[in-house]
Design a protein around this motif. Structure first.
Motif, short mmCIF file in Angstrom:
data_model
loop_
_atom_site.label_atom_id
_atom_site.label_comp_id
_atom_site.label_asym_id
_atom_site.label_seq_id
_atom_site.Cartn_x
_atom_site.Cartn_y
_atom_site.Cartn_z
N VAL A 1 6.73 5.87 2.56
CA VAL A 1 5.72 6.35 1.31
C VAL A 1 5.01 4.83 0.83
O VAL A 1 3.78 4.79 0.44
CB VAL A 1 6.03 6.93 0.18
CG1 VAL A 1 6.37 8.33 0.67
CG2 VAL A 1 7.46 6.31 -0.46
N GLU B 1 0.90 -1.01 -0.09
CA GLU B 1 -0.14 0.15 -0.03
C GLU B 1 0.91 1.00 -0.07
O GLU B 1 1.98 1.37 0.91
CB GLU B 1 -0.85 0.04 1.29
CG GLU B 1 -1.76 1.07 1.40
CD GLU B 1 -2.71 0.95 2.54
OE1 GLU B 1 -3.69 2.18 2.71
OE2 GLU B 1 -2.86 -0.09 3.33
N ILE B 2 0.50 2.38 -0.87
CA ILE B 2 1.14 3.47 -0.69
C ILE B 2 0.61 4.33 0.49
O ILE B 2 -0.72 4.44 0.84
CB ILE B 2 0.64 4.23 -1.88
CG1 ILE B 2 1.57 3.69 -3.18
CG2 ILE B 2 1.34 5.84 -1.89
CD1 ILE B 2 1.12 4.30 -4.49
N VAL B 3 1.29 4.51 1.47
CA VAL B 3 0.92 5.12 2.76
C VAL B 3 1.05 6.72 3.15
O VAL B 3 0.80 7.35 3.96
CB VAL B 3 1.38 4.33 4.00
CG1 VAL B 3 1.31 2.92 3.72
CG2 VAL B 3 3.25 4.64 3.84
N ALA B 4 1.71 7.20 2.00
CA ALA B 4 1.47 8.94 2.10
C ALA B 4 1.81 9.31 0.69
O ALA B 4 2.00 8.87 -0.27
CB ALA B 4 2.89 9.03 2.75
N GLY B 5 1.53 10.57 0.57
CA GLY B 5 1.65 11.45 -0.79
C GLY B 5 0.12 11.43 -1.29
O GLY B 5 -0.95 10.74 -1.08
N LYS B 6 0.13 11.77 -2.57
CA LYS B 6 -0.85 11.79 -3.66
C LYS B 6 -1.71 10.69 -3.75
O LYS B 6 -3.03 10.53 -3.80
CB LYS B 6 -0.70 12.42 -4.88
CG LYS B 6 -1.59 12.75 -5.70
CD LYS B 6 -1.03 13.40 -7.10
CE LYS B 6 -2.19 13.66 -8.02
NZ LYS B 6 -1.65 14.08 -9.42
N TYR B 7 -1.10 9.50 -3.74
CA TYR B 7 -1.85 8.01 -3.90
C TYR B 7 -1.86 7.64 -2.76
O TYR B 7 -1.93 6.19 -2.72
CB TYR B 7 -0.91 7.41 -5.07
CG TYR B 7 -0.91 8.29 -6.52
CD1 TYR B 7 -1.97 8.32 -6.97
CD2 TYR B 7 0.15 8.83 -6.49
CE1 TYR B 7 -1.95 9.00 -8.52
CE2 TYR B 7 0.28 9.70 -8.07
CZ TYR B 7 -0.71 9.68 -8.61
OH TYR B 7 -0.51 10.38 -9.96
N LYS B 8 -1.96 7.98 -1.56
CA LYS B 8 -2.08 7.40 -0.22
C LYS B 8 -3.31 6.55 -0.35
O LYS B 8 -4.41 7.06 -0.72
CB LYS B 8 -2.21 8.61 0.77
CG LYS B 8 -2.41 7.79 2.14
CD LYS B 8 -2.56 8.85 3.19
CE LYS B 8 -2.91 8.32 4.50
NZ LYS B 8 -2.79 9.39 5.74
N GLY B 9 -3.45 5.30 0.20
CA GLY B 9 -4.33 4.32 0.31
C GLY B 9 -4.39 3.54 -0.93
O GLY B 9 -5.24 2.57 -0.84
#
Length: 181
Positions: free
Chosen positions: A162, A47-55
């Motif tokens: 991230v 999972e992307i955990v930070a930034g624009k694509y978080k979640g």
């Protein structure tokens, strides 16, 4: 630019690199042992955990192999988000007293460069670069068949996680198969 860079970190989850042990021969043997521990077939969610694509959730599948003539690793596979699949490849090899490598076509293309690394027991930390982006990947073998991976990027003077992944070894086993009694 963030959109192209974040997915570039995914395959480096299992690409390991090492440097910095006192005796070169001992370092080579320890390094080689670590790379051999991550050889084989690995799959798992991330999972992307930070930034624009978080979640954003994804699933990756990798095959790792080690070269016979040098210390390092080659990794081939892909990561999937929904119905979209992206081929992933990485190569890391000992160069002098350190390790160098590329993900995809390296930072000169659309990929990343592996510029440093260190193995400490069952954990590897890799330095990653692409233009002004500086980052690190930490992969830890929690046991022989499980690996956790965290990718972080430098934001000002702080490293910010991230991407997180949990990979399982699936060598020779059909994923999702039903065991017979």
């Amino acid at each position: 630019m963030k959109r192209a860079i974040l997915p570039a970190f995914l395959p480096l989850a299992t690409a390991s690199a090492v440097v910095g042990l006192t005796a070169p021969a001992e370092a080579n043997e320890r390094d080689k042992k670590f790379f051999q521990q991550v050889e084989g077939e690995w799959v798992g969610p991330g999972e992307i955990v930070a930034g624009k694509y978080k979640g954003t959730k994804f699933t990756c599948s990798f095959t790792g192999s080690t070269p016979e003539a040098s210390v390092g690793m080659t990794l081939d596979g892909s990561c999937r988000v929904g119905v979209f699949t992206q081929k992933m490849s990485a190569t890391v090899e000992r160069k002098g007293s350190g390790y160098r490598g590329t993900f995809m076509d390296g930072a000169a293309g659309k990929g990343l460069d592996v510029v440093s690394g260190n193995v400490d027991g069952r954990r590897v930390v890799l330095g990653l670069n692409r233009a002004a982006l500086k980052g690190a990947m930490i992969a830890r073998l929690s046991d022989d068949d499980a690996m956790t991976v965290t990718v972080s990027v430098r934001v000002e003077k702080q490293m910010v996680p991230v991407i997180g992944m949990n990979l399982k070894r699936v060598d020779g086993a059909a994923v999702g198969s039903v065991a017979q009694k």
